[in-house]
Motif scaffolding. Structure first.
Motif, PDB file in Angstrom:
ATOM      1  N   UNK A  13       0.817  -1.212   0.000  1.00 50.21           N
ATOM      2  CA  UNK A  13       0.000   0.000   0.000  1.00 50.21           C
ATOM      3  C   UNK A  13       0.850   1.261   0.000  1.00 50.21           C
ATOM      4  N   UNK A  14       1.968   1.232   0.685  1.00 47.15           N
ATOM      5  CA  UNK A  14       2.763   2.441   0.807  1.00 47.15           C
ATOM      6  C   UNK A  14       3.385   2.883  -0.512  1.00 47.15           C
ATOM      7  N   UNK A  15       3.433   1.999  -1.497  1.00 53.06           N
ATOM      8  CA  UNK A  15       4.025   2.389  -2.781  1.00 53.06           C
ATOM      9  C   UNK A  15       3.074   3.243  -3.616  1.00 53.06           C
ATOM     10  N   UNK A  16       1.781   3.297  -3.212  1.00 46.00           N
ATOM     11  CA  UNK A  16       0.805   4.103  -3.941  1.00 46.00           C
ATOM     12  C   UNK A  16       0.682   5.482  -3.300  1.00 46.00           C
ATOM     13  N   UNK A  17       0.878   6.537  -4.089  1.00 44.42           N
ATOM     14  CA  UNK A  17       0.769   7.884  -3.565  1.00 44.42           C
ATOM     15  C   UNK A  17      -0.680   8.287  -3.330  1.00 44.42           C
ATOM     16  N   UNK A  18      -1.588   7.783  -4.162  1.00 41.74           N
ATOM     17  CA  UNK A  18      -2.998   8.158  -4.069  1.00 41.74           C
ATOM     18  C   UNK A  18      -3.887   6.936  -4.193  1.00 41.74           C
ATOM     19  N   UNK A  19      -5.155   7.119  -3.844  1.00 38.94           N
ATOM     20  CA  UNK A  19      -6.138   6.041  -3.985  1.00 38.94           C
ATOM     21  C   UNK A  19      -6.333   5.701  -5.464  1.00 38.94           C
ATOM     22  N   UNK A  20      -6.224   6.724  -6.347  1.00 37.75           N
ATOM     23  CA  UNK A  20      -6.364   6.492  -7.786  1.00 37.75           C
ATOM     24  C   UNK A  20      -5.265   5.562  -8.289  1.00 37.75           C
ATOM     25  N   UNK A  21      -4.044   5.743  -7.785  1.00 38.84           N
ATOM     26  CA  UNK A  21      -2.944   4.858  -8.185  1.00 38.84           C
ATOM     27  C   UNK A  21      -3.214   3.426  -7.742  1.00 38.84           C
ATOM     28  N   UNK A  22      -3.787   3.291  -6.548  1.00 39.50           N
ATOM     29  CA  UNK A  22      -4.138   1.955  -6.044  1.00 39.50           C
ATOM     30  C   UNK A  22      -5.155   1.291  -6.965  1.00 39.50           C
ATOM     31  N   UNK A  23      -6.188   2.050  -7.395  1.00 45.80           N
ATOM     32  CA  UNK A  23      -7.194   1.499  -8.313  1.00 45.80           C
ATOM     33  C   UNK A  23      -6.572   1.184  -9.669  1.00 45.80           C
ATOM     34  N   UNK A  24      -5.687   2.071 -10.151  1.00 48.95           N
ATOM     35  CA  UNK A  24      -5.040   1.863 -11.457  1.00 48.95           C
ATOM     36  C   UNK A  24      -4.233   0.575 -11.490  1.00 48.95           C
ATOM     37  N   UNK A  25      -3.704   0.163 -10.331  1.00 43.02           N
ATOM     38  CA  UNK A  25      -2.885  -1.052 -10.296  1.00 43.02           C
ATOM     39  C   UNK A  25      -3.700  -2.299 -10.630  1.00 43.02           C
ATOM     40  N   UNK A  26      -5.018  -2.179 -10.525  1.00 41.92           N
ATOM     41  CA  UNK A  26      -5.889  -3.310 -10.807  1.00 41.92           C
ATOM     42  C   UNK A  26      -6.563  -3.208 -12.181  1.00 41.92           C
ATOM     43  N   UNK A  27      -6.269  -2.122 -12.904  1.00 44.86           N
ATOM     44  CA  UNK A  27      -6.799  -1.935 -14.251  1.00 44.86           C
ATOM     45  C   UNK A  27      -5.826  -2.528 -15.259  1.00 44.86           C
ATOM     46  N   UNK A  28      -6.320  -3.347 -16.187  1.00 47.53           N
ATOM     47  CA  UNK A  28      -5.474  -3.988 -17.190  1.00 47.53           C
ATOM     48  C   UNK A  28      -5.579  -3.255 -18.526  1.00 47.53           C
ATOM     49  N   UNK A  29      -4.585  -3.443 -19.413  1.00 46.07           N
ATOM     50  CA  UNK A  29      -4.669  -2.859 -20.757  1.00 46.07           C
ATOM     51  C   UNK A  29      -5.933  -3.288 -21.495  1.00 46.07           C
ATOM     52  N   UNK A  30      -6.379  -4.515 -21.227  1.00 41.66           N
ATOM     53  CA  UNK A  30      -7.602  -5.006 -21.871  1.00 41.66           C
ATOM     54  C   UNK A  30      -8.816  -4.204 -21.410  1.00 41.66           C
ATOM     55  N   UNK A  31      -8.830  -3.846 -20.114  1.00 46.06           N
ATOM     56  CA  UNK A  31      -9.933  -3.027 -19.593  1.00 46.06           C
ATOM     57  C   UNK A  31      -9.989  -1.693 -20.329  1.00 46.06           C
ATOM     58  N   UNK A  32      -8.826  -1.067 -20.494  1.00 46.67           N
ATOM     59  CA  UNK A  32      -8.773   0.239 -21.157  1.00 46.67           C
ATOM     60  C   UNK A  32      -9.146   0.139 -22.629  1.00 46.67           C
ATOM     61  N   UNK A  33      -8.803  -0.972 -23.257  1.00 51.47           N
ATOM     62  CA  UNK A  33      -9.124  -1.161 -24.677  1.00 51.47           C
ATOM     63  C   UNK A  33     -10.636  -1.209 -24.901  1.00 51.47           C
ATOM     64  N   UNK A  44     -15.215   0.776 -11.964  1.00 55.71           N
ATOM     65  CA  UNK A  44     -15.574  -0.645 -11.934  1.00 55.71           C
ATOM     66  C   UNK A  44     -14.734  -1.390 -10.904  1.00 55.71           C
ATOM     67  N   UNK A  45     -13.448  -1.016 -10.796  1.00 60.70           N
ATOM     68  CA  UNK A  45     -12.585  -1.634  -9.789  1.00 60.70           C
ATOM     69  C   UNK A  45     -13.079  -1.273  -8.395  1.00 60.70           C
ATOM     70  N   UNK A  46     -13.388   0.011  -8.180  1.00 63.90           N
ATOM     71  CA  UNK A  46     -13.839   0.488  -6.872  1.00 63.90           C
ATOM     72  C   UNK A  46     -15.138  -0.178  -6.450  1.00 63.90           C
ATOM     73  N   UNK A  47     -15.993  -0.501  -7.421  1.00 66.64           N
ATOM     74  CA  UNK A  47     -17.283  -1.141  -7.123  1.00 66.64           C
ATOM     75  C   UNK A  47     -17.147  -2.641  -6.902  1.00 66.64           C
ATOM     76  N   UNK A  48     -15.915  -3.168  -7.069  1.00 70.16           N
ATOM     77  CA  UNK A  48     -15.689  -4.574  -6.776  1.00 70.16           C
ATOM     78  C   UNK A  48     -15.814  -5.522  -7.948  1.00 70.16           C
ATOM     79  N   UNK A  49     -15.903  -5.008  -9.176  1.00 68.56           N
ATOM     80  CA  UNK A  49     -16.058  -5.874 -10.338  1.00 68.56           C
ATOM     81  C   UNK A  49     -14.761  -6.573 -10.726  1.00 68.56           C
TER      82      UNK A  49
END
Length: 235
Positions: A13-33, A44-49
């Motif tokens: 957790x300490x490696x993430x500066x913000x909550x957004x960075x924490x959520x981004x760590x769970x987002x994949x390139x496929x999700x963005x595509x 979608x990550x925050x909602x638990x999907x």
């Protein structure tokens, strides 16, 4: 959760500066595509999907606790030979709960004792909450001057040994620097000391355990307070 696992989780957790960075760590390139939007992917990550994730409040609370623990650990060796500084020193303590905290502060800071404190009361939203707090752990990771000065109330939180909100039914448990939480035992909830491996039993109908005393404190500030003081024997 074992302390080793908990520690690794905190470090991650300490490696993430913000909550957004924490959520981004769970987002994949496929999700963005497919989604074409980073904000939507984060939501979608925050909602638990994408699996279980911490809420913003939990993230901030646990990250702060992890950073404080790292600071305390890094300075432990340099502080070992110094006199114990007490946050309660010089304070005018009129409340019996604060007096009880002060009486145990030096022993918990020096490692002679590890106290578990049960508190049941109402939070700032008026919701009834209860929990078990590792006092020595809190002393290492928090500034206690606001507590002893009466500026802040000492209350259980989600990062403590056990926490339960009777309104929202949110329940959490975490092993600490000094205790492992044990569930599923016929005797009910137990805490195992990591220092001497002895068991602390919080069942009011049972003995508190070897080298442990139980003190019920009548307080005008809290609905219910119990101190479990575990003395560490030195050879």
């Amino acid at each position: 959760m074992e302390y080793g696992t908990l520690a690794r989780f905190h470090v991650s957790l300490t490696k993430f500066k913000t909550y957004q960075e924490y959520l981004d760590s769970k987002v994949t390139p496929e999700d963005l595509f497919y989604l074409k939007s980073r904000e939507l992917a984060r939501k979608l990550v925050e909602l638990g999907h994408k699996g279980t994730v911490l809420s913003r409040e939990e993230f901030e609370e646990r990250k702060a606790a992890a950073q404080a623990a790292e600071t305390a650990t890094s300075s432990a060796f340099s502080n070992r030979s110094r006199p114990v500084t007490l946050a309660s020193a010089g304070k005018e303590l009129k409340d019996n709960f604060l007096k009880a905290l002060a009486e145990r502060e030096e022993a918990n800071r020096s490692g002679k004792m590890t106290s578990v404190i049960f508190i049941r009361d109402h939070n700032t939203l008026g919701q009834e909450v209860s929990g078990y707090i590792d006092y020595a752990h809190r002393l290492k990771t928090q500034d206690f001057e606001p507590y002893f000065s009466g500026k802040k109330r000492f209350m259980p939180g989600r990062s403590d040994l056990c926490y339960y909100n009777w309104k929202t039914q949110v329940s959490t448990s975490n092993s600490s620097l000094n205790f492992e939480v044990i569930y599923g035992d016929p005797n009910g909830l137990l805490f195992k000391s990591k220092r001497d491996k002895k068991i602390l039993n919080v069942d009011p109908l049972s003995g508190p355990g070897e080298d442990t005393s139980r003190t019920f404190l009548r307080s005008d500030r809290y609905v219910h307070v119990v101190f479990y003081d575990h003395n560490i024997r030195t050879i």
